[in-house]
Design an enzyme around this catalytic site. Sequence first.
Site, short mmCIF file in Angstrom:
data_model
loop_
_atom_site.label_atom_id
_atom_site.label_comp_id
_atom_site.label_asym_id
_atom_site.label_seq_id
_atom_site.Cartn_x
_atom_site.Cartn_y
_atom_site.Cartn_z
NE ARG A 118 -11.65 9.64 6.98
CZ ARG A 118 -10.90 9.56 5.80
NH1 ARG A 118 -10.50 8.16 5.44
NH2 ARG A 118 -10.67 10.47 5.08
CD1 TRP A 125 -8.96 -4.36 3.12
CD2 TRP A 125 -7.61 -6.15 3.61
NE1 TRP A 125 -7.88 -3.85 3.70
CE2 TRP A 125 -7.05 -4.62 4.07
CE3 TRP A 125 -6.87 -7.20 3.88
CZ2 TRP A 125 -5.66 -4.57 4.78
CZ3 TRP A 125 -5.79 -7.16 4.49
CH2 TRP A 125 -5.11 -5.86 4.99
NE ARG A 242 -5.05 8.70 -2.41
CZ ARG A 242 -4.81 8.79 -1.14
NH1 ARG A 242 -5.54 7.75 -0.25
NH2 ARG A 242 -4.02 9.68 -0.63
CD GLU A 244 -10.46 8.68 -1.77
OE1 GLU A 244 -9.67 7.57 -1.70
OE2 GLU A 244 -10.67 8.98 -2.74
N GLY A 274 -4.96 -1.72 0.43
CA GLY A 274 -5.27 -1.72 1.84
C GLY A 274 -4.34 -1.03 2.76
CG ASP A 276 -4.78 2.92 2.25
OD1 ASP A 276 -5.06 2.01 2.95
OD2 ASP A 276 -5.87 3.75 1.82
CD GLU A 454 -8.48 2.93 10.59
OE1 GLU A 454 -8.42 3.01 9.16
OE2 GLU A 454 -8.40 4.45 11.16
CD GLU A 468 -3.91 9.86 2.71
OE1 GLU A 468 -3.43 10.25 1.73
OE2 GLU A 468 -5.35 9.46 2.90
#
Length: 496
Positions: A118, A125, A242, A244, A274, A276, A454, A468
Site C-alpha cells: 500500500r 526513514w 489522519r 489515511e 515511525g 505507529d 514489512e 491498522e
Amino acid sequence: MISSPSPADLYGPLLAKVQERAILADGKTFVDALPKRMVADIMRDFARLPSGDEALRAFVADNFDLPTAICGKPAAAAEPLRDHIRLLWKELARAPDRQADRGSALPVKHRHVVPGGRFREIYYWDSFFTMLGLVRDGETELATGVVDAMTDLIETHGHVPNGTRTYYLGRSQPPLYHMMVELLGDQGSDAAARRLAAMKREHAWWMAGAQNLEPGSSAARVVRLADGALLNRYWDPRDTPRDESWREDVETAASSDRKPEEVYRDLRAGAESGWDFSSRWLGDATLPSIRTTAIAPVDLNAFLFGLEIAIAASGDEEAGDFSRLAAERHDAMARHLWNAAGGYFCDYDIERGAVRPALTAAALAPLLVGAATQAHADHTAIAVKRELLAPGGLRTTLVATGEQWDSPNGWAPLQWIAVAGFRGYRHDRLAGEIARRWVHTVAATFARTGLLFEKYDVETATIGGGGEYAPQTGFGWTNGVTADFIDSYGLLPPTE
C-alpha cells in the site's frame, strides 16, 4: 515553504463519509485516488447524492481512479533469497513524477524506490534502510535519486515529510537524511554543499521555537526541561484525524475520555515517530491512552545528535555552533534518557519529569550515533541479551498490545540499528547473532511464501501482524537490511 491541501481539505464531508463508513477496505486507498474531474464539480454533485452506502460506493467509483497496491509475485520455486532481493529493485523503482498535479502525490523529480504494498510513494526513514541494499547491489543511480528527492523535499518544505503525499506534510519521520548522505559518499563539492545546506535547514525545522523557550515549556517539536536541558519530541500542527486513517482515529478518540483534538495530535505524532503504534506512546497499553507529545523519545534525540555531529564535521563556519549543540544534547541524553537502574537508554516522560523505564529497541539508537559511553554499551548489551533477543531477531518491545510496533513483532530497521550500534562498541558477537537470527526469520518465511514482508514475528519466525492494516509485501527496508546482513556476515551460501 509550500503548503498543499490534503484530501481532507479538498473533500471534507465526502472523505469523512467514505472513511467512516469503510466504503473502501483500506483508508489509504481513497486519499491516494485520482479525481476524474474538477474537485468543485465532484463536491457539488456529492451534496446532492442520495443517502446509502451503495450510492456512495458507486459515486466514488464514478469520480475517482482508485490505486492498486504494489503486490509483487512470489519468487519462482528455488529462487535464492539474495537473488530475489536484487530483482525486486526493478519492481520497486519508480520513474520521476514531476507534475503530480492531481490527487495527493507530491512531485518527485528523480528516479526512486518505494517500499511496496500500500506504500506507493517515498517514505522518509524507510529510504535509508532500503538504500543499504541499493548500495550493496550497485544501484547507485537509484540511491542517488532517493537522496536528491529528499534534498528537494527539504528545500521545498523545510523538512522531509513522512511520505510524498500532501496529507503527510504536517509531519516528518525519524531524521536520517544525514545518514543517507553519508551512505552515498562523496559525489562532488556541489552536491556536498547542497546537502549540507539541506541538513541545516532540516535541523532548523526540528528546532523551531527553541531559541526563546523557557524552562518547563515546549513549542512544537522542542521541549525545555526544568533544568534547562533541551530535548525534542514528535508533534504535528494538525489536531484532526489522519486523512489515511480517518475512521480508525475517530474511533480511537471516541473511546478516550480526553478531548478528541488532543488524541488526534498524539496519533499524528505517533505516526511521525515511525513507530505507529507502540506501547512507547501509551498511558495504559491501549491506543486511546496515547500521549506521544508528552514523551521525549530516545531515538529521535539520538538521530538529531547524529545530525548535529554530521554538520559539525563539515568544518564550515557554523561547525563550532553545531559541535556545541551536539555536546549539549549529549549531556541532556546522559542525564535524562539513561535508566541507571535498568542499564539502558529510555524515553523521557515530559509531564511526569521522569524516565519511562520500559526497555525497547529504541535503546540502541544512542549506540548507533556514538552518544553512549563504553559502559553504557556494555550494560545495554546485557539487557538486550537478557530481554530483547528473541529466537528470530530483536524484539521491538516487551509488551504485547496488538499494536504492530510491540511484541512479538520485529522490524528490519531496528535490527540494523542494533547490529550497527553494537559493532561500534565492540560487541561483535551479539551484533552477529542478531543479524543471523533475523536473516533466518526472513529466509524461512521466504522459503514458505516466496515473499518479503514489512515486519515479522520474531518469536515464531513468521509473518508479523497487528496494527491498522494487513501485513505488506515488497518490502524496501526488509530487502535492504537483509541484503546488508547477508553480505556483511556471509549468512547464506555464495549462490544465495
